[in-house]
Scaffold this motif. Sequence first.
Motif, PDB file in Angstrom:
ATOM      1  N   ARG A   6       0.824  -1.192   0.000  1.00  0.00           N
ATOM      2  CA  ARG A   6       0.000   0.000   0.000  1.00  0.00           C
ATOM      3  C   ARG A   6       0.866   1.254   0.000  1.00  0.00           C
ATOM      4  O   ARG A   6       0.641   2.196  -0.752  1.00  0.00           O
ATOM      5  CB  ARG A   6      -0.903  -0.018   1.232  1.00  0.00           C
ATOM      6  CG  ARG A   6      -2.002   1.006   1.213  1.00  0.00           C
ATOM      7  CD  ARG A   6      -2.747   1.022   2.527  1.00  0.00           C
ATOM      8  NE  ARG A   6      -3.207  -0.293   2.902  1.00  0.00           N
ATOM      9  CZ  ARG A   6      -3.297  -0.723   4.149  1.00  0.00           C
ATOM     10  NH1 ARG A   6      -2.935   0.046   5.150  1.00  0.00           N
ATOM     11  NH2 ARG A   6      -3.739  -1.935   4.408  1.00  0.00           N
ATOM     12  N   ARG A   7       1.867   1.240   0.862  1.00  0.00           N
ATOM     13  CA  ARG A   7       2.714   2.424   0.987  1.00  0.00           C
ATOM     14  C   ARG A   7       3.390   2.737  -0.339  1.00  0.00           C
ATOM     15  O   ARG A   7       3.401   3.876  -0.795  1.00  0.00           O
ATOM     16  CB  ARG A   7       3.761   2.197   2.076  1.00  0.00           C
ATOM     17  CG  ARG A   7       4.759   3.326   2.241  1.00  0.00           C
ATOM     18  CD  ARG A   7       5.933   2.836   3.045  1.00  0.00           C
ATOM     19  NE  ARG A   7       5.431   2.190   4.253  1.00  0.00           N
ATOM     20  CZ  ARG A   7       5.549   2.701   5.469  1.00  0.00           C
ATOM     21  NH1 ARG A   7       6.148   3.848   5.635  1.00  0.00           N
ATOM     22  NH2 ARG A   7       5.070   2.057   6.499  1.00  0.00           N
ATOM     23  N   THR A   9       2.659   1.705  -3.414  1.00  0.00           N
ATOM     24  CA  THR A   9       1.698   2.070  -4.459  1.00  0.00           C
ATOM     25  C   THR A   9       1.272   3.515  -4.279  1.00  0.00           C
ATOM     26  O   THR A   9       1.198   4.298  -5.241  1.00  0.00           O
ATOM     27  CB  THR A   9       0.443   1.188  -4.388  1.00  0.00           C
ATOM     28  OG1 THR A   9       0.797  -0.115  -4.008  1.00  0.00           O
ATOM     29  CG2 THR A   9      -0.297   1.181  -5.683  1.00  0.00           C
ATOM     30  N   PHE A  10       0.994   3.865  -3.022  1.00  0.00           N
ATOM     31  CA  PHE A  10       0.565   5.228  -2.776  1.00  0.00           C
ATOM     32  C   PHE A  10       1.643   6.230  -3.166  1.00  0.00           C
ATOM     33  O   PHE A  10       1.354   7.268  -3.763  1.00  0.00           O
ATOM     34  CB  PHE A  10       0.195   5.424  -1.303  1.00  0.00           C
ATOM     35  CG  PHE A  10      -0.113   6.857  -0.984  1.00  0.00           C
ATOM     36  CD1 PHE A  10       0.843   7.691  -0.442  1.00  0.00           C
ATOM     37  CD2 PHE A  10      -1.355   7.377  -1.295  1.00  0.00           C
ATOM     38  CE1 PHE A  10       0.565   9.020  -0.199  1.00  0.00           C
ATOM     39  CE2 PHE A  10      -1.640   8.705  -1.049  1.00  0.00           C
ATOM     40  CZ  PHE A  10      -0.682   9.522  -0.497  1.00  0.00           C
TER      41      PHE A  10
ATOM     42  N   TYR B  21      -0.762  10.723   2.702  1.00  0.00           N
ATOM     43  CA  TYR B  21       0.219   9.686   3.058  1.00  0.00           C
ATOM     44  C   TYR B  21      -0.016   9.230   4.492  1.00  0.00           C
ATOM     45  O   TYR B  21       0.042   8.032   4.801  1.00  0.00           O
ATOM     46  CB  TYR B  21       1.635  10.234   2.902  1.00  0.00           C
ATOM     47  CG  TYR B  21       2.709   9.262   3.336  1.00  0.00           C
ATOM     48  CD1 TYR B  21       3.346   9.386   4.567  1.00  0.00           C
ATOM     49  CD2 TYR B  21       3.061   8.203   2.522  1.00  0.00           C
ATOM     50  CE1 TYR B  21       4.311   8.483   4.967  1.00  0.00           C
ATOM     51  CE2 TYR B  21       4.034   7.300   2.911  1.00  0.00           C
ATOM     52  CZ  TYR B  21       4.654   7.449   4.129  1.00  0.00           C
ATOM     53  OH  TYR B  21       5.612   6.548   4.529  1.00  0.00           O
ATOM     54  N   VAL B  24      -2.920   6.895   4.656  1.00  0.00           N
ATOM     55  CA  VAL B  24      -2.673   5.591   4.042  1.00  0.00           C
ATOM     56  C   VAL B  24      -1.814   4.709   4.938  1.00  0.00           C
ATOM     57  O   VAL B  24      -2.030   3.499   5.035  1.00  0.00           O
ATOM     58  CB  VAL B  24      -2.008   5.791   2.660  1.00  0.00           C
ATOM     59  CG1 VAL B  24      -1.413   4.515   2.165  1.00  0.00           C
ATOM     60  CG2 VAL B  24      -3.018   6.318   1.675  1.00  0.00           C
ATOM     61  N   THR B  25      -0.845   5.298   5.600  1.00  0.00           N
ATOM     62  CA  THR B  25       0.072   4.483   6.385  1.00  0.00           C
ATOM     63  C   THR B  25      -0.271   4.510   7.867  1.00  0.00           C
ATOM     64  O   THR B  25       0.539   4.117   8.690  1.00  0.00           O
ATOM     65  CB  THR B  25       1.515   4.989   6.226  1.00  0.00           C
ATOM     66  OG1 THR B  25       1.531   6.371   6.555  1.00  0.00           O
ATOM     67  CG2 THR B  25       2.006   4.783   4.829  1.00  0.00           C
TER      68      THR B  25
ATOM     69  N   ASP C 621      -6.488   1.440   2.080  1.00  0.00           N
ATOM     70  CA  ASP C 621      -6.668   0.991   0.694  1.00  0.00           C
ATOM     71  C   ASP C 621      -7.545   1.956  -0.085  1.00  0.00           C
ATOM     72  O   ASP C 621      -7.244   2.312  -1.219  1.00  0.00           O
ATOM     73  CB  ASP C 621      -7.329  -0.392   0.675  1.00  0.00           C
ATOM     74  CG  ASP C 621      -6.354  -1.501   1.016  1.00  0.00           C
ATOM     75  OD1 ASP C 621      -6.790  -2.659   1.074  1.00  0.00           O
ATOM     76  OD2 ASP C 621      -5.173  -1.197   1.219  1.00  0.00           O
ATOM     77  N   THR C 624      -5.677   5.024  -0.918  1.00  0.00           N
ATOM     78  CA  THR C 624      -4.647   4.745  -1.933  1.00  0.00           C
ATOM     79  C   THR C 624      -5.284   4.683  -3.315  1.00  0.00           C
ATOM     80  O   THR C 624      -4.790   5.279  -4.272  1.00  0.00           O
ATOM     81  CB  THR C 624      -3.954   3.412  -1.633  1.00  0.00           C
ATOM     82  OG1 THR C 624      -3.532   3.403  -0.291  1.00  0.00           O
ATOM     83  CG2 THR C 624      -2.781   3.201  -2.558  1.00  0.00           C
ATOM     84  N   TRP C 625      -6.398   3.970  -3.404  1.00  0.00           N
ATOM     85  CA  TRP C 625      -7.068   3.876  -4.699  1.00  0.00           C
ATOM     86  C   TRP C 625      -7.567   5.232  -5.152  1.00  0.00           C
ATOM     87  O   TRP C 625      -7.594   5.527  -6.356  1.00  0.00           O
ATOM     88  CB  TRP C 625      -8.226   2.876  -4.631  1.00  0.00           C
ATOM     89  CG  TRP C 625      -7.758   1.467  -4.750  1.00  0.00           C
ATOM     90  CD1 TRP C 625      -7.711   0.537  -3.765  1.00  0.00           C
ATOM     91  CD2 TRP C 625      -7.221   0.844  -5.916  1.00  0.00           C
ATOM     92  NE1 TRP C 625      -7.202  -0.631  -4.238  1.00  0.00           N
ATOM     93  CE2 TRP C 625      -6.901  -0.481  -5.551  1.00  0.00           C
ATOM     94  CE3 TRP C 625      -7.002   1.258  -7.227  1.00  0.00           C
ATOM     95  CZ2 TRP C 625      -6.361  -1.378  -6.461  1.00  0.00           C
ATOM     96  CZ3 TRP C 625      -6.466   0.361  -8.124  1.00  0.00           C
ATOM     97  CH2 TRP C 625      -6.158  -0.937  -7.747  1.00  0.00           C
ATOM     98  N   THR C 627      -6.069   8.036  -4.632  1.00  0.00           N
ATOM     99  CA  THR C 627      -4.907   8.723  -5.183  1.00  0.00           C
ATOM    100  C   THR C 627      -4.549   8.160  -6.554  1.00  0.00           C
ATOM    101  O   THR C 627      -4.263   8.914  -7.498  1.00  0.00           O
ATOM    102  CB  THR C 627      -3.706   8.579  -4.231  1.00  0.00           C
ATOM    103  OG1 THR C 627      -4.152   8.733  -2.900  1.00  0.00           O
ATOM    104  CG2 THR C 627      -2.647   9.608  -4.541  1.00  0.00           C
TER     105      THR C 627
END
Lengths: 254, 117, 642
Positions: A6-7, A9-10, B21, B24-25, C621, C624-625, C627
């Motif tokens: 995930r990291r 890909t982001f 970010y 996400v993390t 997730d 992320t998607w 983005t």
Amino acid sequence: MTPSVRRWTFLVAAAALGGLLVWGMSGLPPFGDYHGVYGLLLNEVAVPERHATNVVAAVTFDYRGVDTMIEEFILFAAVIGVAVLLRNMRFEEEHEPEEQARGRRVPGTSNAVRVIGLTLLGPIVLYGLYVVAHGHLTPGGGFQGGVVLATGALLVYLSGEYVTLRRVRPQAFIDLAEATGAGSYVVVGLYGLVVAGSFLANFLPLGKIGTLPSAGTMPIINLAVGLEVAAGFTLLLSEFLDQTLVLDSTGRRT
Amino acid sequence: MKLVDYLPYLVAIWLLLIGLYGIVTSRNLIHAVTCLAVAQSSTYVLLLSIGYRRAATAPIFLDVPLGTRAVDPVVASLALTDVVVGSTVTALLLALAVQIHKRTRTLDPDQLRSRRD
Amino acid sequence: MAVLPALPVAVPLVVAAVMVGAGPLLRRRVADTLAVATAAAVVGIGAAELAQTLGGPVVTWFGGWTPRSGIALGVAFVVDPIGAGMVTFAGVLMVAALTFSWRYFETVGTLFHALMLVMLAAVVGFSSTGDLFNMFVFFELLSVAAFALAGYKIEDPGSLQGAMNFAVTNSAGAIMLLSGIGLLYARTGALNLAQIGTTLASTASDRVVTVALVLILVGFFVKAAVVPFHFWLADAYALAPTPVCVLFAGLLSELGVYAIARIYWTVFSGTFDPRTPGFRAALIAGATVTALLGGVMCVLQRHLARMLAYATVSHVGLTLFGIALLEPEGLAGATLYAAADGLVKAGLFVMVGIVAHRLGTLDELELRGRGRQIWWAAPLFVIGALGLAGAPPLGTFVGKALIEEGAKGGRYWTAALFTVVSALTAAAVLRVTARVFAGWGAGEPITGEVPAGGGVAPASGGQVAPSAGEAANGGGEVRSDTGAGHGDEAQERELRVARTKVGPSMVAPALLLLGGAVAIGLVPGLSDRTVVAAARFADRAGYAATVLGGAAAPAHAEAPTSGRLLEAAPWTATTVALAAAGAWLALFGSRIPRALRRTGARLAGPVVRALEALHSGNLGDSVTWLTIGSATFGIVLAAVLR
């Protein structure tokens, strides 16, 4: 996705998005070079037309008053939402803070904090009222002043007087205050519709520039918003603080 | 095109990306909500930078004469609305986080498996 | 100045404020009645607006601030027939939802009604406004009310997580939207839609406008749940209380699509010509992927509400397809399709709510055969399935046919797409109906093997790890990771609901909604009039002249379409046949020869597993998607729109 997938890909996607945004924003006028028509026109006409010296407030409460009404209701909805989300379930109940404190290590507030906090309470409330009332003249307004007023309640908690606060502040009254603040904005708008033909028309006399009773309905709307924001944030505060008091049926703090 | 002329916009972009970010993390929902607030603040910076005029004062004409060079009042109003919206959404999300913790005893998004069929 | 447009916003807000202020003084039934009455009032006002706007949009400037030499000082509401239609539609759905909640909730405070009314006001305002920032503010009001309502079932952690995912992802989308609005303001110095459109049309397009378009579209794509911005939807929609689901499925996604149409036509159509090569293709690609993915995921679900949630995603993809054609006929078709489809989905959600209420669970396999107690619900489910398939006389048929008309050269591909996707969603509903009410098909999970045949979905049993208390049928492939114990407990909780009797106040909304969908298909000449309304909607210059200059709306010629709509009939027949076949396959898949089944499993299995792993409901997730989607979509559009 796993966290590391995930990291990464982001990061790739963010780099691409960042590049796109930088490319786009490089087409903007340079910083400090604003020359749009809307703002410049308003700076010229707002004061003579509305007798309000704070043009930002004139924009917020008059020219684009409907935006502010809805924004006020966003706060209203969020406060209701928090009340709904943090409501007590059937197996939970609230206990009085005295029972709670027994056996729980609460670091007592020092006397210095208590004195300073409570001494500041008065000036803060006064300042909040000042900011609300003078919104159409100087920087400030309903939102800003309302938040200052709400910090008065927070100050009481920080001074360790939360127990007193709970006793003194009746929930229903603050609910009513919030609802009144929100509803009166709409009522002013509807009244304008009836009296002057358009929703949120400014139907009160405009008064002399620079004095407190000027700019027509703006001070009234400011007061309504200030009331609503103060009550709303106080409610938010108390909803969250009350969570520290909720126990489930086994007596465990949840 | 000097960097200093576009720096505020770059700051806004950076805030947005770093906020995303963080979400996400994130290993803690409250941290994720705060990162969302950071991402939200990118819009404040962007809006206010758009309306700025060099060597101009605030659009308050109580003690300066009418006609003084002033910044754009509209973006200030937009930013005000944005701040209120942002803070209320944050409050709502934090309430959700509190309830999630009460029900599941954890705030780690990776441990919270939402239902799927 | 027109009186009507502000009312359906102001009245629900005042009533909501009164309800909160009066709080404990209001008894439950009083609050219910008051809320339903307000929603009914909105329906009435919406209908009146619809009548008023037939001749041209109704414009009202708040505070009396009329524009000066083309510069808009204040905020305007500009109501056109499509907007008025949305207002009425919102009112109807709200009446249905509030009537359903009459009995659905044993006890509920007045805060629920207040939130619902606030949401109603927000939807009405969003559809009526002519100002870009005003649109954003209504969008946020809608979102805040929706977040709170999505998390209403605080005893269910799945519901709370779904609400959290919903809230964070949609807020990120709103941030993109606001950034785009800021960029447009910087470029044009205006916030009024008509003024921005006029300013942009007279200047060459540049990078700022392109990026602004991308950001604004992303914001609305998140709301509309276009792939890949859709990961938040299933949990949020499926786990919210049923009256709330009714609103979400019928209203929220449609609103995102409406916004895209409005923003494109009124603001950007002057700068980005619809015929720009690649532009239409990019949008259509997004719509197609959404429709197909939603359809496939829909069939894979065994949780009834989650199935309907994915059906929502896929049908929003179809609606977006109509809009992505970038022409009036497609727009008209999309409008009718969205209206009828919204009613059908809302009706199906009501039916699912009734099933849960009476039979105590939402798990399709557990419900096998138990529907006999409420046998009268079966025909309603079938009507819903037909609505999803786009069969006449339901309104979805008219909408679909119009969209296929609008596709002109590409009409065969369009029709094929609609056929496949509608068949998928309708098959899922038919499968559920047959299994629940007639007891057909297996009641326990078939071992993870997947029956072969025509790419139609695998049997519903195979893909879920058996939850505690369910017999795993002879090993086979046990699907991977749902978290153990903890997750299963919660899943059980989600699937089990208190069982109580169903009253008329729960059935009436379903009849109202499904009946409405049929009615839309039966109104004579509706398609012709909608095409005219759509042509007016797409006429940027005419809109701007009316709003900024007060000119009367230009007339648009009517082109009768009804005769040509019947050309879509054979495709519809195919859809229904495919849906029935698919449902049969899913139910009786075990009768297919083993060899065929094994091949099917080997082909489809990994894809299915991958899809399910993707839709994990994890917050990181989804963002992320988001983005990834923004970057991809942005780069594609930037390349196409140079």
